[in-house]
Design an enzyme around this catalytic site. Sequence first.
Site, short mmCIF file in Angstrom:
data_model
loop_
_atom_site.label_atom_id
_atom_site.label_comp_id
_atom_site.label_asym_id
_atom_site.label_seq_id
_atom_site.Cartn_x
_atom_site.Cartn_y
_atom_site.Cartn_z
N LYS A 1 -9.60 2.03 -1.92
CA LYS A 1 -9.93 1.50 -0.66
C LYS A 1 -11.20 1.94 -0.02
O LYS A 1 -11.23 3.26 -0.04
CB LYS A 1 -8.42 2.10 0.25
CG LYS A 1 -8.66 1.45 1.58
CD LYS A 1 -7.32 1.86 2.32
CE LYS A 1 -7.15 1.29 3.72
NZ LYS A 1 -5.87 1.99 4.40
N GLU B 1 0.88 -1.28 0.14
CA GLU B 1 0.04 -0.05 -0.07
C GLU B 1 0.79 1.15 -0.06
O GLU B 1 1.79 1.33 0.62
CB GLU B 1 -0.86 -0.20 1.22
CG GLU B 1 -1.76 1.17 1.25
CD GLU B 1 -2.59 1.05 2.66
OE1 GLU B 1 -3.63 1.82 2.81
OE2 GLU B 1 -2.31 0.55 3.53
N CYS C 1 -5.40 -3.09 3.36
CA CYS C 1 -5.04 -3.05 4.82
C CYS C 1 -6.11 -2.90 5.60
O CYS C 1 -6.57 -3.89 6.11
CB CYS C 1 -4.22 -1.59 4.78
SG CYS C 1 -3.03 -1.30 6.36
#
Length: 264
Positions: A119, A41, A154
């Site tokens: 995300k 990321e 994440c």
Amino acid sequence: MKIALAQLRIEPGDVAGNVDRAEAAIVDAADRGVDVVCLPEAFTVGYFSFSAYAEHAEGLSGPTLSRLSAAARENNIAVVAGTIIEDLTETDAGPAATGLANTAVFFDRDGTRKAVYRKRHLFGYDSRESELLVPGERLPTVSFEGFTVGLTTCYDLRFPELYRSLLDAGVTLVFVPSAWPYPRVEHWKLLAKARAVENLWYVAATNGTGAFEDATLLGRSTVYDPWGTAVASAGADPTLVTATIDPDRVDSVRAEFPALDDRR
């Protein structure tokens, strides 16, 4: 299929050096016969370099993703381009007309962009991500080498309902580019493993390494099989984690232990 997780050393704000290391990892993975490699990321600017986000944001056709698309094509390897900080003003298909997003891209072996994932869950605790970025809305999937591939990022690992949506879309392998810091080592291991166990699929969780002013990335990139067994993993140092995985393994585990049939 052989996959690789590129556990890169990420230097805060050093976009040129970070992208150089990413490209070198792609070439290294291809030389090892890997079919698809995943980057961490925010590997360009560094996740915790919040003050540099706007300066180094790019569109989907910007220099970094164009370079990685070319690397995929030239090396005949698929690339999950970790995430970059995306400038949404340069796309007409994003969640907003302006702003920034934390964006992962799947490039096929020929460099074709097959999926874009922004995300969904933005981190607020001890982070400026939720202040600076726009959350994504779409959950794309990609067919590759017998797998249906999903992308998450994440902090998404803490939200199992997102992964159930991918399960319902037929996903059998999830890549999770991440920038997970100390001290939450046990959370990193537990959550990625849990997402594999509860959905009976592969999880490939790629983390970076490197120190920022207020955080240090903990590495420990790991590939989990559909039983939740770690089939390949790393420590805290930069490395390339490789594993051979099999789509038939997903089917056999689900047949042996058909827990998903009991969902209500």
